[in-house]
Design a protein around this motif. Structure first.
Motif, PDB file in Angstrom:
ATOM      1  N   LYS A   1      -9.783 -32.531  -9.335  1.00 37.56           N
ATOM      2  CA  LYS A   1     -10.948 -31.718 -10.120  1.00 37.56           C
ATOM      3  C   LYS A   1     -12.019 -32.655 -10.522  1.00 37.56           C
ATOM      4  N   PRO A   2     -13.292 -32.084 -10.656  1.00 35.62           N
ATOM      5  CA  PRO A   2     -13.491 -30.592 -10.430  1.00 35.62           C
ATOM      6  C   PRO A   2     -13.884 -30.113  -9.038  1.00 35.62           C
ATOM      7  N   LEU A   3     -13.661 -28.938  -8.650  1.00 27.76           N
ATOM      8  CA  LEU A   3     -13.992 -28.604  -7.605  1.00 27.76           C
ATOM      9  C   LEU A   3     -15.304 -28.200  -7.342  1.00 27.76           C
ATOM     10  N   SER A   4     -15.752 -28.817  -6.148  1.00 30.07           N
ATOM     11  CA  SER A   4     -17.177 -28.727  -5.646  1.00 30.07           C
ATOM     12  C   SER A   4     -17.326 -27.495  -5.030  1.00 30.07           C
ATOM     13  N   ILE A   5     -18.760 -26.915  -4.918  1.00 27.01           N
ATOM     14  CA  ILE A   5     -19.200 -25.865  -4.121  1.00 27.01           C
ATOM     15  C   ILE A   5     -18.773 -26.072  -2.469  1.00 27.01           C
ATOM     16  N   GLU A   6     -19.311 -27.513  -2.332  1.00 24.14           N
ATOM     17  CA  GLU A   6     -19.181 -27.823  -0.915  1.00 24.14           C
ATOM     18  C   GLU A   6     -17.791 -27.892  -0.325  1.00 24.14           C
ATOM     19  N   ARG A   7     -16.964 -28.361  -1.109  1.00 26.55           N
ATOM     20  CA  ARG A   7     -15.513 -28.341  -0.891  1.00 26.55           C
ATOM     21  C   ARG A   7     -14.797 -27.139  -0.809  1.00 26.55           C
ATOM     22  N   LEU A   8     -14.979 -25.985  -1.650  1.00 24.46           N
ATOM     23  CA  LEU A   8     -14.684 -24.755  -1.417  1.00 24.46           C
ATOM     24  C   LEU A   8     -15.471 -24.102  -0.096  1.00 24.46           C
ATOM     25  N   ILE A   9     -16.613 -24.448   0.119  1.00 23.64           N
ATOM     26  CA  ILE A   9     -17.143 -23.923   1.259  1.00 23.64           C
ATOM     27  C   ILE A   9     -16.498 -24.384   2.648  1.00 23.64           C
ATOM     28  N   GLU A  10     -15.939 -25.749   2.434  1.00 24.88           N
ATOM     29  CA  GLU A  10     -15.227 -26.234   3.786  1.00 24.88           C
ATOM     30  C   GLU A  10     -13.831 -25.466   3.655  1.00 24.88           C
ATOM     31  N   LEU A  11     -13.222 -25.147   2.516  1.00 28.77           N
ATOM     32  CA  LEU A  11     -11.713 -24.461   2.500  1.00 28.77           C
ATOM     33  C   LEU A  11     -12.057 -23.115   3.013  1.00 28.77           C
ATOM     34  N   PHE A  12     -13.161 -22.153   2.801  1.00 31.99           N
ATOM     35  CA  PHE A  12     -13.490 -21.353   3.126  1.00 31.99           C
ATOM     36  C   PHE A  12     -13.761 -20.735   4.683  1.00 31.99           C
ATOM     37  N   GLU A  13     -14.268 -22.084   5.073  1.00 32.79           N
ATOM     38  CA  GLU A  13     -14.736 -21.897   6.637  1.00 32.79           C
ATOM     39  C   GLU A  13     -13.537 -22.157   7.642  1.00 32.79           C
ATOM     40  N   GLY A  14     -12.497 -23.010   6.797  1.00 36.83           N
ATOM     41  CA  GLY A  14     -11.277 -23.174   7.485  1.00 36.83           C
ATOM     42  C   GLY A  14     -10.457 -21.844   7.570  1.00 36.83           C
ATOM     43  N   LYS A  15     -10.960 -20.945   7.144  1.00 40.17           N
ATOM     44  CA  LYS A  15     -10.049 -19.721   6.982  1.00 40.17           C
ATOM     45  C   LYS A  15     -10.601 -18.534   7.803  1.00 40.17           C
ATOM     46  N   VAL A  16     -12.205 -18.735   8.178  1.00 40.45           N
ATOM     47  CA  VAL A  16     -12.940 -17.929   8.753  1.00 40.45           C
ATOM     48  C   VAL A  16     -12.685 -17.666  10.384  1.00 40.45           C
TER      49      VAL A  16
ATOM     50  N   ILE B   1     -18.238 -21.195  -9.033  1.00 40.20           N
ATOM     51  CA  ILE B   1     -18.257 -21.675  -7.813  1.00 40.20           C
ATOM     52  C   ILE B   1     -17.984 -20.802  -6.681  1.00 40.20           C
ATOM     53  N   VAL B   2     -17.011 -19.937  -6.795  1.00 43.56           N
ATOM     54  CA  VAL B   2     -17.025 -18.766  -5.722  1.00 43.56           C
ATOM     55  C   VAL B   2     -18.126 -18.047  -5.573  1.00 43.56           C
ATOM     56  N   GLU B   3     -18.807 -17.781  -6.390  1.00 44.62           N
ATOM     57  CA  GLU B   3     -20.049 -16.795  -6.202  1.00 44.62           C
ATOM     58  C   GLU B   3     -21.158 -17.664  -5.743  1.00 44.62           C
ATOM     59  N   LYS B   4     -21.174 -18.783  -6.011  1.00 41.57           N
ATOM     60  CA  LYS B   4     -22.379 -19.545  -5.381  1.00 41.57           C
ATOM     61  C   LYS B   4     -22.116 -19.884  -3.937  1.00 41.57           C
ATOM     62  N   THR B   5     -20.850 -19.928  -3.517  1.00 42.18           N
ATOM     63  CA  THR B   5     -20.607 -20.153  -2.088  1.00 42.18           C
ATOM     64  C   THR B   5     -21.407 -19.235  -1.096  1.00 42.18           C
ATOM     65  N   GLY B   6     -21.524 -18.039  -1.598  1.00 42.64           N
ATOM     66  CA  GLY B   6     -22.217 -16.961  -0.781  1.00 42.64           C
ATOM     67  C   GLY B   6     -21.240 -16.080   0.148  1.00 42.64           C
ATOM     68  N   TYR B   7     -19.910 -16.368  -0.002  1.00 39.84           N
ATOM     69  CA  TYR B   7     -18.749 -15.750   0.487  1.00 39.84           C
ATOM     70  C   TYR B   7     -18.389 -14.581  -0.233  1.00 39.84           C
ATOM     71  N   ASP B   8     -18.036 -13.463   0.594  1.00 47.28           N
ATOM     72  CA  ASP B   8     -17.502 -12.307   0.049  1.00 47.28           C
ATOM     73  C   ASP B   8     -16.163 -12.670  -0.317  1.00 47.28           C
ATOM     74  N   ALA B   9     -15.797 -13.159  -1.549  1.00 49.86           N
ATOM     75  CA  ALA B   9     -14.443 -13.556  -1.837  1.00 49.86           C
ATOM     76  C   ALA B   9     -13.941 -12.918  -3.223  1.00 49.86           C
ATOM     77  N   LYS B  10     -12.758 -12.430  -3.134  1.00 44.04           N
ATOM     78  CA  LYS B  10     -12.230 -11.715  -4.187  1.00 44.04           C
ATOM     79  C   LYS B  10     -11.086 -12.987  -4.819  1.00 44.04           C
ATOM     80  N   MET B  11     -11.402 -13.038  -6.116  1.00 41.63           N
ATOM     81  CA  MET B  11     -10.590 -14.168  -6.801  1.00 41.63           C
ATOM     82  C   MET B  11      -9.497 -13.610  -7.838  1.00 41.63           C
ATOM     83  N   VAL B  12      -8.429 -13.919  -7.709  1.00 39.85           N
ATOM     84  CA  VAL B  12      -7.547 -13.561  -8.842  1.00 39.85           C
ATOM     85  C   VAL B  12      -6.850 -14.700  -9.392  1.00 39.85           C
ATOM     86  N   ALA B  13      -6.764 -14.820 -10.704  1.00 42.16           N
ATOM     87  CA  ALA B  13      -6.379 -15.994 -11.244  1.00 42.16           C
ATOM     88  C   ALA B  13      -4.993 -15.906 -12.092  1.00 42.16           C
TER      89      ALA B  13
END
Length: 127
Positions: A112-127, A19-31
């Motif tokens: 769950k499950p996390l959606s692409i749209e919801r993750l984009i909203e979260l990312f946009e809140g941090k930009v 999902i992170v990859e599909k958002t189009g954001y340059d995001a580094k994910m650690v799990a």
């Protein structure tokens, strides 16, 4: 954009990574697969003056240190970082949703499950 996912389910981690990859954001994910590993990771970042995650997604049910226990330890550490934290859980219990609201560091509860749209909203809140 730095994302920390705290979840013990490899399938969920894989899905979130896709999902992170599909958002189009340059995001580094650690799990991290439990709350203790996440606490150790965050302490290491703090001690070495390394950038903190912009966004932290926390599962509730995990071994060693579950999501609630992670939050208790995190808040006691007094880490003063601007990370947006969200509980990310398959729990449908209203008491879990309400409990998430009692933590000053938690901004919300995501089912769950996390959606692409919801993750984009979260990312946009941090930009």
């Amino acid at each position: 954009m730095n994302l920390l996912v705290i979840d013990d389910d490899d399938i969920n981690i894989f899905i979130i990574k896709k999902i992170v990859e599909k958002t189009g954001y340059d995001a580094k994910m650690v799990a991290k697969t439990n709350g203790q590993l996440a606490i150790d990771y965050l302490k290491d970042l703090q001690q070495n003056d390394i950038s903190f995650p912009d966004l932290i997604l926390i599962d509730i049910n995990m071994p060693v240190l579950n999501g609630w226990e992670f939050l208790e330890v995190y808040e006691k550490l007094g880490i003063l970082q601007d990370s947006d934290m969200y509980m990310l859980s398959s729990s449908v219990y209203e008491n879990d949703i309400e409990k998430a609201k009692t933590y000053k560091t938690v901004k919300g509860f995501i089912s769950k499950p996390l959606s692409i749209e919801r993750l984009i909203e979260l990312f946009e809140g941090k930009v």
